[in-house]
Design a protein around this motif. Sequence first.
Motif, short mmCIF file in Angstrom:
data_model
loop_
_atom_site.label_atom_id
_atom_site.label_comp_id
_atom_site.label_asym_id
_atom_site.label_seq_id
_atom_site.Cartn_x
_atom_site.Cartn_y
_atom_site.Cartn_z
N GLU A 267 0.83 -1.21 0.00
CA GLU A 267 0.00 0.00 0.00
C GLU A 267 0.87 1.26 0.00
O GLU A 267 0.55 2.24 -0.69
CB GLU A 267 -0.91 -0.02 1.23
N ARG B 240 2.29 1.73 -3.45
CA ARG B 240 1.25 2.22 -4.36
C ARG B 240 1.01 3.71 -4.15
O ARG B 240 0.89 4.48 -5.12
CB ARG B 240 -0.04 1.43 -4.14
N GLU C 15 1.57 6.78 -6.78
CA GLU C 15 0.53 7.75 -7.08
C GLU C 15 0.99 9.17 -6.79
O GLU C 15 0.68 10.11 -7.56
CB GLU C 15 -0.73 7.43 -6.26
#
Length: 304
Positions: free
Chosen positions: A166, A169, A173
């Motif tokens: 997570e 990610r 982003e």
Amino acid sequence: MTPPFRPSPSAPGGCGGDRCASGRDAWPLHHFLHEGVFCRLCSSCILLYRPAAFCSACLHLLSTSGAAASAPPGDPAVAPPGPTAPCSACGLSVAHLSCVQGDPASFVCPPCAAAAENMPFSFTPPPPPGVGGRRTLDERDARVLLVAARLAHDAVSRAAAAARVEAERRVAEAAMARKRSREMLDTAFRALEAEAREAKMRPAPPPPPLPQHPKKKTPKSTEVNRDKDRLLKLNAMQQPALAFAAAAAAAAADTSKPLPITPPSMPLPMPPPPPSREVKQEEQGSAPPVPREVRHPLFGTLHS
């Protein structure tokens, strides 16, 4: 079918397991992740929360569980692969067929057997009251502690891996968002520079016109204004005649000097009506008579 255990919402200073039968002084307490909630549980509660990961009879990890996949080969905590039988009461706990006594279809796990007798169950029961709060750690207790530690380690490792994925990610982003924002800023700066160049090349706009005050309209001449104009013209025409009359009166007063005759600078107006007798008498009484030989005809009649 016995429902799975749930962690207690608040367990200050002790095990956070729901309906824990190991006592408040259970040792050790493991950090465990259950259904997305981090809690501190004793070894018995961890085994009760993962009933399908070990054999409920021999207390060895099954080779098909996630905790056994990370174990090195020949680990004593992992049982060799073999057929298993589920619990006929809850269907969650399992046991090796070699560890089941009697018919495997009628196998009942220890927690379900204790629940059927309405008794609390724990894989690490508290010591009896007369022992002084201490209990000897035998082979079974050591195996329970080892299996619980392996299950807790597997749960925390899985949570750490998920958190790492997570985080990566979100970092990706954030990098993409930063790249897009930088591109947008570059585009905006280029547009501003183009506008500035166009503004320099564009001719300067003319200055704004000064505010013009409305012209005052002259009122049209009325009958009164025309009468005033006529009176002013009449007075302007009478001024030379009055000056000539004054000069004649001064010359008449001094008979020794001849009366100068000065033609008027402009034509005299029409003679007004003759004065009244009173005016003539006053003029005769105030000024001496002018001799006939020096009296000259006037171009008009003095009118006071």
